[in-house]
Design a protein around this motif. Structure first.
Motif, PDB file in Angstrom:
ATOM      1  N   GLY A  46       7.285  30.363  35.718  1.00  0.00           N
ATOM      2  CA  GLY A  46       6.733  29.022  35.940  1.00  0.00           C
ATOM      3  C   GLY A  46       5.348  29.083  36.537  1.00  0.00           C
ATOM      4  O   GLY A  46       4.685  28.060  36.680  1.00  0.00           O
ATOM      5  N   CYS A  47       4.915  30.282  36.926  1.00  0.00           N
ATOM      6  CA  CYS A  47       3.580  30.375  37.534  1.00  0.00           C
ATOM      7  C   CYS A  47       3.038  31.797  37.541  1.00  0.00           C
ATOM      8  O   CYS A  47       1.838  31.998  37.606  1.00  0.00           O
ATOM      9  CB  CYS A  47       3.610  29.824  38.959  1.00  0.00           C
ATOM     10  SG  CYS A  47       4.538  30.852  40.121  1.00  0.00           S
ATOM     11  N   ASP A  48       3.897  32.810  37.522  1.00  0.00           N
ATOM     12  CA  ASP A  48       3.490  34.215  37.614  1.00  0.00           C
ATOM     13  C   ASP A  48       2.671  34.490  38.868  1.00  0.00           C
ATOM     14  O   ASP A  48       1.795  35.357  38.883  1.00  0.00           O
ATOM     15  CB  ASP A  48       2.672  34.643  36.376  1.00  0.00           C
ATOM     16  CG  ASP A  48       3.536  34.669  35.117  1.00  0.00           C
ATOM     17  OD1 ASP A  48       4.776  34.648  35.253  1.00  0.00           O
ATOM     18  OD2 ASP A  48       2.963  34.699  34.010  1.00  0.00           O
ATOM     19  N   GLY A  50       4.205  33.707  42.223  1.00  0.00           N
ATOM     20  CA  GLY A  50       5.035  33.621  43.424  1.00  0.00           C
ATOM     21  C   GLY A  50       5.174  32.230  44.002  1.00  0.00           C
ATOM     22  O   GLY A  50       5.656  32.067  45.115  1.00  0.00           O
ATOM     23  N   CYS A  52       6.675  29.291  42.405  1.00  0.00           N
ATOM     24  CA  CYS A  52       7.657  28.312  41.938  1.00  0.00           C
ATOM     25  C   CYS A  52       9.113  28.772  42.049  1.00  0.00           C
ATOM     26  O   CYS A  52      10.013  27.947  42.084  1.00  0.00           O
ATOM     27  CB  CYS A  52       7.369  27.917  40.492  1.00  0.00           C
ATOM     28  SG  CYS A  52       7.823  29.177  39.283  1.00  0.00           S
ATOM     29  N   GLY A  53       9.353  30.064  42.075  1.00  0.00           N
ATOM     30  CA  GLY A  53      10.713  30.565  42.256  1.00  0.00           C
ATOM     31  C   GLY A  53      11.585  30.574  41.017  1.00  0.00           C
ATOM     32  O   GLY A  53      12.747  30.986  41.074  1.00  0.00           O
ATOM     33  N   CYS A  55      11.590  32.525  38.658  1.00  0.00           N
ATOM     34  CA  CYS A  55      11.828  33.896  38.197  1.00  0.00           C
ATOM     35  C   CYS A  55      12.725  34.669  39.157  1.00  0.00           C
ATOM     36  O   CYS A  55      12.837  35.886  39.046  1.00  0.00           O
ATOM     37  CB  CYS A  55      10.489  34.605  38.086  1.00  0.00           C
ATOM     38  SG  CYS A  55       9.686  34.704  39.703  1.00  0.00           S
ATOM     39  N   CYS A  67       8.269  37.887  39.328  1.00  0.00           N
ATOM     40  CA  CYS A  67       6.886  37.883  38.840  1.00  0.00           C
ATOM     41  C   CYS A  67       5.965  38.580  39.825  1.00  0.00           C
ATOM     42  O   CYS A  67       4.819  38.857  39.515  1.00  0.00           O
ATOM     43  CB  CYS A  67       6.396  36.459  38.590  1.00  0.00           C
ATOM     44  SG  CYS A  67       6.090  35.510  40.093  1.00  0.00           S
TER      45      CYS A  67
HETATM   46  S1  FES Z   1       7.163  32.647  38.059  1.00  0.00           S
HETATM   47 FE1  FES Z   1       6.772  31.268  39.665  1.00  0.00          FE
HETATM   48  S2  FES Z   1       7.417  32.422  41.391  1.00  0.00           S
HETATM   49 FE2  FES Z   1       7.626  33.803  39.777  1.00  0.00          FE
END
Ligand code: FES
Ligand code: FES
Lengths: 156, 789
Positions: A46-48, A50, A52-53, A55, A67
């Motif tokens: 969701g963001c790569d 850290g 959004c959580g 992953c 990620c």
């Molecule tokens: S993809 Fe968003 S925290 Fe890892």
């Protein structure tokens, strides 16, 4: 500029109770190794970054944003993804409370709750809040997730 | 010959009820086990190529040259496409946007090149190697600046753009669309106004921020068919847009949409699909996947519209509203996309749900050098509601009336007309006075003190009302097909996209209700395929359950006729004597006599082998009725089937030392027409409320003076997180909309609409200053107080 692919390193890890060996680039990120090399697409990006959580997985039974982890760092570690849960109580409770809408954030929330249970089997409200703050759900108001989590941590 | 048989049901057939039950989502287990396949979950497939977008680092500049030679040298790069390779203009209603910038860039983040490579990371590396020489142009960063006489022009060739729907751009200016409302007599209105107030209210551009990033793949098959997979709210519009833009026969474009990971309007625009197609075409038709990074998703793909509003309201001594003069400058960004239609929607409902006989409104979609805007939950309404409801609070104070009383007194009702001069009745308008009355009870309004001080903490409650029509095209429609299986179950085929709102499950409830079956006997997939599913306009505007629902009720009725016809032959009676329920066709007067649907689903076979009938397949369709385009001079017309209304409240606790605040309660009472699934309905409304509170309290893109966005990440662009949620209260009124299935009204967006207004009203009361600008951050509150002393 032609050597991105050249160096591959062996890594051995236990993924969902099976030992796996694989050759990877030093820059490979665990989230994408799990998704692209092992087909474990339950963990989402969701963001790569850290933030959004979505992953979230378990590394040695503790939650980790996959990620933010290089695959090479997972060498010798024990990994659990949402696919490794077998009808867990957390999954059942999320289903019962319909604690999701689009479901994209759901594996991350569930894995975080699993991790929280491993670390604090009887977490209080404040601990729950601090832990779950690390995941974003854009669809729900968190009300349903809150009810589900309360249910998970209420002694039966 | 055996005919009638006993079904062993002594008390007759009980009528099943499905509507009003909170059944779980059909896809529940997929979602909690991580097995749902979202669009990007197949991107690991071997052989798939990957594309990345290179984006502009300037908000307004001429492109003098693009050098992609270094990027092309990177091993694994397959193709690089620039605007010169794709000289087309896209966009509906106004075709003003090249998929990749051609001669100039108009926003920071605009695609300037597309790279196709063997691996995603290779494409990403190559994107950074694209070298562009620019000649910088002055930037326009607010819709008010864009309106100035001497403002730099963002689109020099506005007159030449093709128009697909009714849209009124003004060449030689930055106005992409203007909608006018001229109702009543303004002079008279002001003459009869003893009190007048004027206010300016702004909301900034922000992001949809669905957690699933936008993603699309395309492939051109040797026979010329184009296969697109896209996370989209509008698969059928993708089909049309690709067909029109690239001159491909419509039936050769096939679009697949799996479950979507949140959308909120953001995935109704067609953007990635053009790029994925261009990428595939550039590599001989091979399958290419294009997925946004979070940063690119936030600044390059379309965003949530902003608004600068100027409102003047007048009322009589007793508080009866007399006149409204409204100017809306919607911040459409660099291209008009659905911003043009949102600005129209902002005119249609400009007064809020109040009876005002004299209205003058100009609602403009302005070009600015910012990301372009597309549909966002509420479609222009959260922004206009913030403006009008701030004005309502000011006017109530001026008259000296209780803010809810003032709204109740002026609430619009049957017999009144809207700004578009549509005559309202009990069906096309929900019951606002009832919503206000219920809200009052729910929050104990009469015992509540508006403002309560405890040391440095001040509690306050703000209220507002909202209404919304759907502003759909006058011919928006949908189809549905229902196929019976030999176990008596039914497959429902339709084009509504599952974006998390629960539509596809709710639709099975409508069908179950009409066929009087158990919901578990109704199968529905979560994917939409434009080649095999019946058409649906788009999954937007809270209209899917209405359009598809009507279509599927027609399909159900069609199937019921077929079932009765076959059963009548078997049971040797006339079809009129029969009814359908609980998986059987039975004789109305003797419910114990009948035949199971599973025995006739594929036709009925007599013991001797003779067969009559065949598979039961019901078909139905529906299109909007009696809608008209708006008159360009007065705005007169019928913009949509009905107005959903509601009343909302927010209670806050403001810390006057730091100007931080806690949102304690958030309340919505909405006229839902008919609640189909109470759990989904509540969840839709609280989810929307949460999104509204998040955007009102903290969300905004931060631009520097050159138009670069400084916060394109969730680390710097903050969203509401777990633990910040207030206590939610939701209640329903049910005034049926007669044209809709079982009377239902749209509710998917509406929880959001009044949240910014109610929050701004509550904080204004608590802080003792007028807070008219979002986002309502502690800094914004502090600045307003500081500036006012
Ligand atoms: S993809 Fe968003 S925290 Fe890892
Ligand atoms: S359910 Fe969609 S992001 Fe949480």
């Amino acid at each position: 500029m032609s050597s991105y692919n050249s160096a591959l390193y062996p890594v051995e890890m236990e993924i969902n109770s099976e030992v796996q060996t694989i050759r990877i680039r030093a820059a490979d990120i665990l989230l994408y190794t799990l998704r692209d090399k092992f087909g474990l697409t339950g963990s989402k990006s969701g963001c790569d970054n850290g933030d959004c959580g979505s992953c979230t997985i378990l590394v040695n039974r503790q939650p980790m944003k996959s990620c933010l982890m290089l695959t090479i760092e997972a060498d010798g570690k024990q990994i659990t993804t949402i696919e490794g849960l077998m009808n867990s109580q957390v999954q059942n409770i999320f289903a019962q409370h319909q604690a999701f809408q689009c479901g994209y954030c759901t594996p991350g929330f569930i894995m975080n709750c699993e991790g929280l249970r491993n670390v604090h089997p009887i977490a209080d409200e404040e601990t729950i809040r601090v832990w779950l703050e690390s995941n974003i759900c854009r669809c729900t108001s968190y009300e349903e997730i809150h009810h589900a989590v309360k249910d998970i941590f209420t002694p039966k | 010959m055996i005919v009638a048989r006993s079904l062993g049901n002594k008390e007759g057939v009980k009528i099943r009820q499905s509507i009003g039950k909170s059944i779980p989502r059909k896809e529940t287990w997929e979602k909690v086990t991580g097995t749902t396949k979202y669009i990007n979950d197949t991107s690991g497939e071997p052989g798939l190529l990957h594309a990345k977008i290179a984006i502009s680092q300037h908000a307004h500049a001429k492109i003098k040259s693009i050098d992609s030679s270094d990027a092309m040298k990177i091993q694994g790069v397959k193709a690089i496409i620039t605007g010169q390779n794709a000289p087309i203009l896209t966009g509906s209603p106004l075709a003003d946007r090249p998929p990749i910038a051609i001669d100039k860039v108009r926003y920071y983040g605009e695609p300037i090149a597309l790279i196709v490579a063997e691996q995603e990371y290779i494409a990403e590396m190559a994107a950074l190697q694209i070298k562009v020489e620019y000649e910088l142009l002055p930037v326009v960063l607010s819709p008010s600046d864009a309106l100035q006489k001497n403002a730099p022009l963002i689109h020099e060739h506005l007159a030449e753009y093709k128009r697909h729907e009714d849209v009124y751009p003004e060449p030689g200016t930055n106005i992409a669309n203007r909608t006018k409302i001229r109702k009543g007599n303004m002079e008279e209105g002001w003459k009869n106004s003893d009190h007048t107030i004027e206010v300016e209210v702004t909301s900034p551009q922000s992001d949809h921020a669905a957690i699933e990033m936008r993603c699309c793949s395309a492939q051109v098959l040797p026979d010329g068919r184009v296969i697109i997979h896209s996370a989209s709210q509008s698969p059928f519009v993708i089909r049309r847009a690709i067909s029109q833009s690239f001159q491909i026969p419509l039936h050769k474009v096939i679009v697949h949409t799996p479950m979507v990971g949140g959308s909120f309007g953001g995935k109704s625009a067609i953007q990635m699909e053009f790029l994925a197609f261009l990428a595939s075409r550039a590599v001989g038709g091979r399958a290419v996947n294009l997925v946004n990074s979070r940063e690119v998703d936030m600044i390059s793909s379309p965003v949530h519209i902003g608004l600068h509003a100027k409102i003047k309201l007048g009322c009589s001594l007793e508080g009866k509203m007399m006149a409204a003069e409204i100017l809306h400058l919607y911040d459409g960004g660099a291209y008009s996309d659905r911003g043009a239609v949102m600005s129209r929607s902002g005119a249609v409902d400009c007064t809020g749900p109040y009876r005002i006989d004299n209205v003058h409104c100009d609602s403009l979609c302005m070009y600015t050098n910012k990301p372009y805007s597309t549909s966002f939950r509420g479609f222009g309404h959260p922004e206009l509601t913030l403006a009008i409801e701030r004005a309502m609070d000011l006017l109530a104070t001026r008259v000296g009336m209780d803010p809810l009383e003032f709204r109740f007194f002026n609430a619009i009702g049957p017999g009144d007309t809207t700004p578009t001069q549509t005559l309202l009745d009990r069906s096309n308008l929900g019951d606002l006075p009832m919503c206000i009355a219920k809200l009052k009870t729910l929050i104990h309004w009469d015992e509540l003190s508006l403002r309560e001080t405890k040391g440095h903490l001040i509690k306050a409650t703000g209220v507002c009302c909202f209404w919304k029509n759907s502003n759909t095209p006058t011919d928006a429609g949908a189809g549905a097909a229902i196929l019976f299986n030999p176990d008596g179950s039914v497959n429902l085929l339709c084009g509504a996209v599952e974006i998390g709102q629960g539509t596809r499950t709710a639709l099975t409830q409508l069908l179950a209700e009409r066929l009087r079956m158990e919901e578990r006997m109704i199968n529905i997939t979560m994917e939409v395929n434009t080649e095999t599913d019946p058409y649906q306009w788009k999954t937007v505007a809270s209209r899917s359950t209405f359009l598809v629902g009507n279509a599927l009720l027609n399909a159900a009725d069609d199937a019921i006729v077929q079932l009765k016809n076959i059963a009548a032959i078997v049971l040797q009676c006339s079809p009129e004597e029969l009814d359908v329920g609980n998986g059987k066709v039975f004789i109305i007067d003797r419910p114990a006599v009948g035949i199971e649907i599973e025995k006739i689903a594929y036709g009925y076979k007599y013991p001797n082998g003779n067969t009559i009938g065949g598979q039961i397949i019901g078909r139905g369709s529906y299109a909007m009725r009696n809608l008209t385009l708006l008159d360009p001079e007065t705005g007169e017309g019928n913009p949509g089937p009905e107005w959903t209304v509601g009343a909302q409240a927010v209670e806050v606790e403001l810390n006057t030392r730091e100007y931080t605040y806690k949102i304690i309660k958030a309340v919505t009472v909405i006229d839902a027409g008919k609640v189909i699934n109470p759990q989904f309905a509540r969840s839709q409304i609280t989810g929307a409320m949460s999104m509204g509170l998040s955007f009102a309290s903290r969300e905004a893109f931060i631009f520097n003076d050159k138009g670069a966005i400084l916060n394109p990440q969730f680390r710097t662009y903050k969203l509401i997180r777990y633990g910040e949620q207030p206590e939610y209260f939701v209640d329903f009124v049910e005034t049926p909309h007669v044209e809709a299935p079982f009377g239902l009204r749209g509710i998917g967006e509406h929880g959001l609409i009044g949240m910014p207004a109610a929050l701004a009203n509550s904080l204004s009361i608590a802080a003792g200053v007028e807070l008219n600008h979002l986002p309502l951050t502690p800094e914004m509150i502090w600045r307003t107080i500081y500036d006012s002393v």
